[in-house]
Design an enzyme around this catalytic site. Structure first.
Site, PDB file in Angstrom:
ATOM      1  N   HIS A  58       8.333  -0.577 -31.928  1.00 55.19           N
ATOM      2  CA  HIS A  58       7.086  -1.124 -31.355  1.00 55.19           C
ATOM      3  C   HIS A  58       6.276  -1.944 -32.368  1.00 55.19           C
ATOM      4  O   HIS A  58       5.372  -2.682 -31.970  1.00 55.19           O
ATOM      5  CB  HIS A  58       6.174  -0.001 -30.835  1.00 55.19           C
ATOM      6  N   ASP A  60      16.238   3.299 -26.335  1.00 52.20           N
ATOM      7  CA  ASP A  60      15.031   4.133 -26.294  1.00 52.20           C
ATOM      8  C   ASP A  60      14.397   3.981 -24.901  1.00 52.20           C
ATOM      9  O   ASP A  60      14.550   2.934 -24.267  1.00 52.20           O
ATOM     10  CB  ASP A  60      14.054   3.647 -27.373  1.00 52.20           C
ATOM     11  N   HIS A  82      11.444   3.483 -24.169  1.00 49.76           N
ATOM     12  CA  HIS A  82      10.389   2.466 -24.202  1.00 49.76           C
ATOM     13  C   HIS A  82      10.976   1.101 -24.579  1.00 49.76           C
ATOM     14  O   HIS A  82      11.959   1.029 -25.311  1.00 49.76           O
ATOM     15  CB  HIS A  82       9.323   2.843 -25.233  1.00 49.76           C
ATOM     16  N   ASP A  95      14.373   9.741 -26.114  1.00 50.20           N
ATOM     17  CA  ASP A  95      13.337  10.058 -25.127  1.00 50.20           C
ATOM     18  C   ASP A  95      13.787   9.623 -23.731  1.00 50.20           C
ATOM     19  O   ASP A  95      13.094   9.845 -22.742  1.00 50.20           O
ATOM     20  CB  ASP A  95      11.978   9.434 -25.503  1.00 50.20           C
TER      21      ASP A  95
HETATM   22 ZN   LIG Z   1      10.455   5.738 -27.230  1.00 50.22          ZN
END
Ligand SMILES: [Zn+2]
Length: 348
Positions: free
Chosen positions: A128, A165, A167, A252
């Site tokens: 991120h 991931d 995200h 995740d």
């Molecule tokens: Zn993540």
């Protein structure tokens, strides 16, 4: 005949010293993973790769000098919050240098053929982080720094970053959005944090077509991820012909993870990692490096890491002690969705 494959492991106890208190991204994650690798006998089969810190000059291939010194001085002043999700302690700047550096160590070992592939068990995670901003538990963008480093130091022409991931790796996408040398492929829950990663984000200028987003509806699982990999990632990677594959491995996405809603099992991760391993063997002499991003279930994540290391070691028998998601309800719309993505990326 089984081929013996040498897999590298980057780890150092310094990664435990990024103290985030009771935050979900905490040092217990790595403690749990390492003790499982030890108890299961996996650790002794791996080639240990002691990480080095990244140089500021290397971080500057991705991050601004101002941002790097801002993190350093905040840590020196005792730490605190870099963004609403990202907390640091006095030691965090140094640990973050080792997290980015761990990927550089892994990249060097694979490029010099000391190992066939490597897994970097580092924290803080990275995908991120943008050029000038910490976000979502991430300080420096470890995978983006490694990609820039590999292109600059090993005379590579093209590099693939795959990110499973849960995200979207907005920082990685941003770094290479206009760059035709790096193809970024991401599967991620959508809509979800950080809000980016829709199918129409495909790159810009010379980088047009080299960002491939496969957003996933909450509730989809192994079957959908496997089809995204087989029907989109594989043809896109074959067309692109990378010299090296880096993977943002976030667990995740597992169905037991409490911060997201996808239904992937360890068997699903094993299938995705097998596809990546086979693509690397077919396209780039096996050169493949994984880095740990998210993954917060301290039961599932250690088993997932052991399982993917078994894939990299060439082991035939792989356990999934956590099993499949018991969830029976699955949202529809997948057929239309994958068709649209294949059209956007001109996949036959
Ligand atoms: Zn993540």
């Amino acid at each position: 005949m089984m081929r013996v494959m040498k897999a590298g492991l980057v780890y150092d106890p310094i990664y435990l010293e990024h103290d985030t208190g009771s935050h979900p991204e905490n040092s217990h994650r790595l403690v749990a993973i390492m003790s499982h690798l030890e108890e299961s006998g996996t650790k002794e089969k791996l080639t240990r790769l002691p990480p080095r810190p990244a140089l500021v000059e290397e971080l500057k291939m991705v991050h601004t000098a101002e941002y790097i010194s801002q993190v350093k001085s905040k840590a020196e002043k005792g730490g605190g919050w870099l963004d609403p999700d990202t907390v640091i302690c006095p030691k965090s700047y140094e640990v973050a240098l080792y997290a980015a550096g761990g990927l550089l160590t892994a990249t060097e070992a694979v490029m010099k053929r000391e190992v066939s592939s490597a897994v970097a068990l580092v924290r803080p995670p990275g995908h991120h982080a943008t050029s000038n901003r910490a976000m979502g538990f991430c300080i420096f963008n470890n995978v983006a720094v490694a990609a820039k480093f590999a292109l600059a130091n090993f005379n590579l022409e093209r590099l693939l970053i795959a990110d499973f991931d849960v995200h979207h790796g907005n920082g990685t996408q941003d770094t290479f959005y206009a760059d035709p040398k790096v193809l970024y492929f991401s599967t991620h829950q959508y809509p979800f944090y950080p809000g980016t990663g829709w199918i129409d984000e495909t790159g810009t200028g010379e980088g047009e077509g080299f960002t491939v987003n496969f957003p996933m509806t909450a509730g989809w699982g192994d079957e959908e991820y496997l089809r995204a990999f087989n029907e989109v990632l594989v043809p896109v990677a074959r067309r692109f012909q990378p010299d090296f594959i880096l993977v943002s491995a976030g667990f995740d996405t597992h169905w037991t993870d409490s911060i997201a809603m996808m239904q992937v099992s360890i068997t699903g991760f094993v299938q995705m990692v097998t596809i990546l391993r086979d693509l690397a063997a077919e396209l780039c002499q096996g050169r493949l490096v994984f880095t740990l991003e998210g993954g917060y279930d301290l039961q599932a994540v250690p088993h997932a890491l052991k399982a993917i290391l078994d894939v990299l070691l060439g082991n035939a028998e792989i356990d999934d002690p956590v099993g499949k998601s018991p969830s029976a309800r699955k949202p529809g719309g997948f057929e239309e969705h994958i068709k649209k993505i294949m059209e956007i990326h001109h996949i036959e």
